[in-house]
Design a protein around this motif. Structure first.
Motif, PDB file in Angstrom:
ATOM      1  N   ALA B 269       0.853  -1.183   0.000  1.00 46.13           N
ATOM      2  CA  ALA B 269       0.000   0.000   0.000  1.00 46.13           C
ATOM      3  C   ALA B 269       0.886   1.228   0.000  1.00 46.13           C
ATOM      4  CB  ALA B 269      -0.882  -0.008   1.247  1.00 46.13           C
ATOM      5  N   ASN B 270       0.644   2.171  -0.883  1.00 48.53           N
ATOM      6  CA  ASN B 270       1.471   3.379  -0.928  1.00 48.53           C
ATOM      7  C   ASN B 270       0.600   4.557  -1.345  1.00 48.53           C
ATOM      8  OD1 ASN B 270       1.861   3.914  -4.038  1.00 48.53           O
ATOM      9  ND2 ASN B 270       2.049   1.720  -3.724  1.00 48.53           N
ATOM     10  N   VAL B 271       1.085   5.785  -1.060  1.00 46.06           N
ATOM     11  CA  VAL B 271       0.205   6.940  -1.198  1.00 46.06           C
ATOM     12  C   VAL B 271      -0.160   7.236  -2.656  1.00 46.06           C
ATOM     13  CG1 VAL B 271       0.779   8.042   0.977  1.00 46.06           C
ATOM     14  CG2 VAL B 271       2.195   8.483  -1.011  1.00 46.06           C
ATOM     15  N   VAL B 272       0.773   7.034  -3.575  1.00 49.71           N
ATOM     16  CA  VAL B 272       0.438   7.314  -4.979  1.00 49.71           C
ATOM     17  C   VAL B 272      -0.675   6.384  -5.448  1.00 49.71           C
ATOM     18  CG1 VAL B 272       1.321   7.343  -7.324  1.00 49.71           C
ATOM     19  CG2 VAL B 272       2.760   8.103  -5.454  1.00 49.71           C
ATOM     20  N   GLY B 273      -0.516   5.108  -5.134  1.00 51.21           N
ATOM     21  CA  GLY B 273      -1.540   4.135  -5.507  1.00 51.21           C
ATOM     22  C   GLY B 273      -2.881   4.474  -4.889  1.00 51.21           C
ATOM     23  N   THR B 274      -2.845   4.851  -3.587  1.00 48.35           N
ATOM     24  CA  THR B 274      -4.097   5.181  -2.906  1.00 48.35           C
ATOM     25  C   THR B 274      -4.809   6.322  -3.618  1.00 48.35           C
ATOM     26  OG1 THR B 274      -3.162   4.474  -0.814  1.00 48.35           O
ATOM     27  CG2 THR B 274      -5.084   5.892  -0.719  1.00 48.35           C
ATOM     28  N   PHE B 275      -4.029   7.320  -4.044  1.00 47.93           N
ATOM     29  CA  PHE B 275      -4.643   8.466  -4.714  1.00 47.93           C
ATOM     30  C   PHE B 275      -5.314   8.029  -6.023  1.00 47.93           C
ATOM     31  CE2 PHE B 275      -4.740  12.538  -6.920  1.00 47.93           C
ATOM     32  CZ  PHE B 275      -5.274  13.319  -5.917  1.00 47.93           C
ATOM     33  N   ILE B 276      -4.617   7.211  -6.797  1.00 46.06           N
ATOM     34  CA  ILE B 276      -5.224   6.723  -8.043  1.00 46.06           C
ATOM     35  C   ILE B 276      -6.438   5.854  -7.716  1.00 46.06           C
ATOM     36  CG2 ILE B 276      -4.786   5.487 -10.197  1.00 46.06           C
ATOM     37  CD1 ILE B 276      -1.847   6.058  -9.822  1.00 46.06           C
ATOM     38  N   GLY B 277      -6.304   5.049  -6.657  1.00 43.10           N
ATOM     39  CA  GLY B 277      -7.415   4.206  -6.241  1.00 43.10           C
ATOM     40  C   GLY B 277      -8.646   5.033  -5.910  1.00 43.10           C
ATOM     41  N   ALA B 278      -8.418   6.177  -5.238  1.00 40.26           N
ATOM     42  CA  ALA B 278      -9.542   7.051  -4.896  1.00 40.26           C
ATOM     43  C   ALA B 278     -10.212   7.576  -6.162  1.00 40.26           C
ATOM     44  CB  ALA B 278      -9.062   8.218  -4.032  1.00 40.26           C
TER      45      ALA B 278
END
Lengths: 324, 330
Positions: B269-278
């Motif tokens: 889990a990482n912040v860039v991925g989370t942002f795209i996930g959102a």
């Protein structure tokens, strides 16, 4: 002597805590121990015990299940839907239980065979099941045919003055007790929970045991949901949404009293949780206050198990012992 | 050269989430037609993505450290109720927001105290703390929605209604926070330790890292951003305190974070991925609403996406373990 005391101390503490809860509510509300309220309490304790015993199997193998409280919603609303179509309640109930077993086996397959992480995977599967529960009536209550079909017998029919769910609970308890703690079959669950590798090397079919634990959990949760649906008198897709907390609390209270997940401990834990919940209801304090208390009781129970039981730690705690 | 073969495959997988994002946009542009591409709708998607992204920013690192936080939805509702209650009590909006954030930090401290100091299992702990947070959120206003009087004239509310170059300010704030978080994750020791904890906790501890502090920081940040997200939702969506706001965040939050593990750092889990996930999830929600599909469809799709994310994470983690050390049942 010291050893004996440290073994018995949690049991004594539990008894004192339970007594304190009962006495407090009896003082606040004199009808707390009236026969009507006791029957009422038995009805609600039975569903918690049934669902929590299912969870005990999953905790015993060192996993967690976050799907049971959502998948049992599907089962409850499925039964209600079948009854509203004019089915006889008995096949409808069987269908509901079968659906619970099916959802349990989906979780079991994902965790046991595909080796996906237990917590997140069961959250996903449970959410899917809960979402599918909306297909029957789009979330609206289903109440057609409920009175005519006498579905409420499942929760209110009195045999010798005791409601039917209590007998179901007793049967589930006795069966699970022998299955989990008195048979080779049950040793496999604890063995997998302690060390999977050792269990595998001593001939336990690890994957099958994991799948079975989830199937048992799903099935028993669906039984609880069906009884709760029958008690409410209509199909409600959110029927099981309040099961998560009491069940986990019950299992963990049991673990802190008897040092491992076991049937009797879980039942005692469920009894305490239900006493708190019904007690608050009987003095007209809304359910969220009793949730607050239950949350603290859960934390207290785990704290007790950590402080009193240093030796013989369950797998989850042992795994984390390396952390500082 | 086994190593290069694996990394070659990983590089392709790292774009999987962007493909999913593209796919979602393509699919809904086919299904919904022009309406999906209206600027108004796109900005609404960005606004929703920004709000939920702020809410799960801290959760990302808790999951990244291979721990669990199930309390973030209820912490968000609790913070929203505290915020609404203080605003109705004529407190200065900034002060009220600060107090609500402190409530979030408080829950984070409670969780980390139990998990780090007393070595509770983080799932059980956060189930307990989430119940407590949910109970408090209900107790504050007897379990009902608390509408905020005179919110429209508050400077803070007007600030959240603004746009920057046409973009909703929530989205801009989220980008700023995520940029900062990206630097923390990639350039500071804290970021490295978080992922080291997921790999081998004992080794990290024995190497002299105060892993308890890292975990505490992760849990506190998770609750802090949950509370922050709760306030953002009050200011942008609900305009009232919502004691049961959290129920939809539970599945959405985990889906976003685990989808995010499919980007940048594969399997983590990482912040860039989370942002795209959102972004993926908000586009999905918007498209499904436009199509008029029911609760069931959305829930099933999100659940399947979550399983997909988890499967990628698991497949990656399994690759780290050498084949020889595995038993037949594994």
């Amino acid at each position: 002597m010291k050893r004996y005391l440290s073994d018995r101390l949690p049991v004594v503490l539990f008894a004192l805590l339970f007594l304190a809860v009962v006495v407090t509510f009896q003082c606040l509300q004199p009808t707390f121990l009236s026969s009507a309220n006791i029957v009422n309490m038995m009805q609600s304790v039975s569903t918690t015990v049934i669902a929590a015993i299912g969870l005990t199997f999953v905790i015993a193998i060192g996993r967690s299940d976050i799907s049971f409280y959502m998948s049992c919603c599907f089962c409850g609303v499925l039964m209600a839907w079948l009854v509203s179509l004019g089915w006889h309640p008995v096949p409808a109930i069987l269908c509901g239980v079968a659906a619970g077993a099916a959802w349990g086996s989906v979780s079991g397959f994902a965790v046991g065979k595909l080796k996906l992480p237990d917590i997140i995977t069961t959250i996903a599967i449970g959410s899917i099941a809960f979402g599918l529960g909306y297909l029957f009536s789009d979330g609206a209550f289903i109440m057609q045919n409920f009175i005519e079909a006498k579905t409420h017998y499942l929760s209110q029919y009195l045999v010798l003055g005791i409601p039917l769910p209590v007998y179901v609970m007793a049967a589930v308890m006795v069966l699970s007790y022998y299955l989990l703690e008195r048979s080779r079959f049950g040793r496999a669950f604890y063995a997998v929970g302690a060390t999977e590798k050792a269990a595998y090397l001593s001939g336990v079919n690890v994957n099958r045991t994991i799948v079975l634990a989830y199937v048992i959990c799903g099935t028993l949760a669906s039984v609880a949901a069906l009884i709760m649906t029958a008690r409410q008198g209509y199909g409600n897709v959110k029927i099981g949404m309040n099961l998560l907390m009491p069940c986990f609390t019950a299992v963990y209270i049991g673990m802190s009293v008897f040092k491992r997940p076991c049937v009797v401990g879980t039942a005692l834990g469920a009894l305490l949780v239900t006493a708190i919940a019904t007690g608050f209801t009987s003095i007209n304090i809304p359910f969220y206050v009793s949730n607050l208390v239950t949350g603290f009781v859960l934390i207290l129970a785990i704290l007790l198990s950590k402080v009193v039981v240093r030796e013989k730690q369950p797998r989850m705690a042992a795994k984390e012992a390396g952390r500082t | 050269m086994k190593g290069t073969r694996i990394s070659g495959r990983l590089i392709r997988m790292e774009y999987a989430l962007l493909m999913v994002l593209l796919l979602v946009f393509l699919l809904f542009s086919l299904l919904c037609g022009q309406a999906f591409y209206q600027v108004y709708n796109l900005m609404n998607i960005l606004k929703a993505a920004g709000s939920i992204a702020i809410l799960v920013l801290g959760l990302t690192w808790v999951i990244g450290a291979n721990e669990m936080d199930a309390s973030f939805p209820e912490v968000a509702s609790c913070a929203s109720m505290v915020f609404a209650l203080l605003l109705n009590g004529k407190t200065d909006p900034m002060l009220a927001a600060g107090a609500s954030l402190l409530v979030g930090v408080g829950f984070g401290c409670l969780t980390s105290l139990l998990v780090v100091r007393f070595r509770f299992h983080s799932l059980i702990t956060t189930i307990a703390t989430s119940t407590i947070a949910g109970a408090i959120a209900n107790i504050l206003y007897n379990g009902s929605v608390l509408s905020i009087k005179g919110l429209n004239s508050a400077a803070l509310y007007k600030f959240f209604g603004r746009t920057v170059l046409g973009f909703p300010i929530v989205f801009v704030i989220a980008i700023g926070l995520y940029a900062a978080a990206f630097l923390v994750q990639e350039k500071t020791r804290f970021g490295h330790y978080v992922y080291a904890l997921a790999e081998n906790r004992q080794a990290v501890t024995e190497a002299g890292v105060k892993s308890g502090r890292v975990l505490t920081a992760a849990f506190v940040l998770s609750s802090f951003f949950a509370a922050f997200g709760g306030i953002v939702y009050v200011l942008t969506v609900y305009k009232s305190g919502q004691p049961s706001m959290g129920s939809s965040f539970f599945l959405n939050g985990f889906t976003i974070v685990f989808l995010g593990a499919m980007a940048l750092r594969l399997g983590k889990a990482n912040v860039v991925g989370t942002f795209i996930g959102a972004l993926v999830l908000s586009a999905l929600t918007s498209g499904l609403t436009m199509l008029g599909s029911g609760f069931a469809v959305g829930q099933v799709i999100k659940g399947l996406l979550l399983i997909m994310g988890v499967a990628v994470v698991t497949a990656y983690r399994r690759k780290i373990v050498p084949k020889g050390s595995k038993m037949k049942y594994e």
